[in-house]
Scaffold this active site. Sequence first.
Site, PDB file in Angstrom:
ATOM      1  N   TYR A   1     -34.304 -31.291  20.486  1.00 12.70           N
ATOM      2  CA  TYR A   1     -34.661 -30.322  21.528  1.00 12.70           C
ATOM      3  C   TYR A   1     -36.134 -30.454  21.901  1.00 12.70           C
ATOM      4  O   TYR A   1     -36.483 -30.566  23.085  1.00 12.70           O
ATOM      5  CB  TYR A   1     -34.361 -28.903  21.035  1.00 12.70           C
ATOM      6  CG  TYR A   1     -34.947 -27.822  21.923  1.00 12.70           C
ATOM      7  CD1 TYR A   1     -34.508 -27.657  23.227  1.00 12.70           C
ATOM      8  CD2 TYR A   1     -35.953 -26.983  21.447  1.00 12.70           C
ATOM      9  CE1 TYR A   1     -35.054 -26.679  24.044  1.00 12.70           C
ATOM     10  CE2 TYR A   1     -36.498 -26.004  22.253  1.00 12.70           C
ATOM     11  CZ  TYR A   1     -36.049 -25.852  23.549  1.00 12.70           C
ATOM     12  OH  TYR A   1     -36.595 -24.893  24.360  1.00 12.70           O
TER      13      TYR A   1
ATOM     14  N   THR B   1     -41.623 -25.869  25.929  1.00 13.06           N
ATOM     15  CA  THR B   1     -41.406 -25.137  24.682  1.00 13.06           C
ATOM     16  C   THR B   1     -42.459 -25.468  23.629  1.00 13.06           C
ATOM     17  O   THR B   1     -43.007 -26.586  23.605  1.00 13.06           O
ATOM     18  CB  THR B   1     -40.019 -25.482  24.102  1.00 13.06           C
ATOM     19  OG1 THR B   1     -39.888 -24.890  22.804  1.00 13.06           O
ATOM     20  CG2 THR B   1     -39.835 -26.982  23.964  1.00 13.06           C
TER      21      THR B   1
END
Length: 330
Positions: free
Chosen positions: A141, A117
């Site tokens: 995250y 990501t």
Amino acid sequence: MTILVTGGAGYVGSHMAYALVDRGEKVVVLDDLSTGHGELVPSAAKLVKGDIADRKLVSRLIADEGINAIAHFAGSIVVSDSVADPLTYYDNNTVKSRALIETAVAAKVEAFLFSSTAAVYGEPGADLLDEEQNLQPVSPYGWSKLMTEVMLRDSAAAYGLKYAALRYFNVAGADPAGRTGETREHATHLIEIAAQAATGRRNRMEVFGTDYPTPDGTCLRDYIHVTDLIDAHVKALMHLLNGGENFVANCGYGHGFSVLQVVDAIKRVSGVDFRVDMSDRRPGDPPALVADSARVREILGWEPKYDDLDTIVKHALAWEDQLVKGRVKL
């Protein structure tokens, strides 16, 4: 060739399963179905319900199905949730990925493809983010994904694991053929949320933060069509299986749109003027994330086919319309 697709009953993973099946590859999907839907898995693929950290299960699948490579999409993805519950994210995204990597190494799997990501960059303050940018995530995250990248790097050095990690920017849209799309009960991706508002699945939407240092005060993001993203994944997998070098690369178009520009596009394409409320910033949201995609283009010869916001929106709306009319049974 047989590919194990973890999280293959989810949004991006199901697109990968379809792309591989379309190529004539044998596909095994491993998903715990906590957020995924078995109905999104191609009928030609084998669906196994289970946990990626279950070493006995994964080892048995690799041996029994003759799995050559793993495409790893399973994990938790909501930034704000990771801030509220970091330990769950470190478990789902890091600890379980470690178990999966260990199983792959022990079984001598030929290639490992990882869904990473742009959140690994944190708040970089650069116009275009290349892969050498300082990595300083601002959310659990982002850290959970970066830790998995590091484990893959170190496993490659120590055990010879072949791997690629693709850092997604904002994935959007749906399969142009209407076979799969995003189906989360509580949508978190902007285009899906706006499409739900346009199709009546929700009565309003919120814009989080209007005071960012961007042209209109809302966050700026690089939106990539899920089909283009998956094309990069398939090319990356074939690159590794054909003896190519390990790599980490961004997946984006190299230009961004603000939240308000996306909302305007949804309203324009749908013809619906839905309610939009302005709210405070959310924790963990950087002002701008736009990809320098030179590396993935150079290594893989990747050329996107759907680099158009209205096209992305059109496909997202078509999928939402199927859900609203019950044409897709979940």
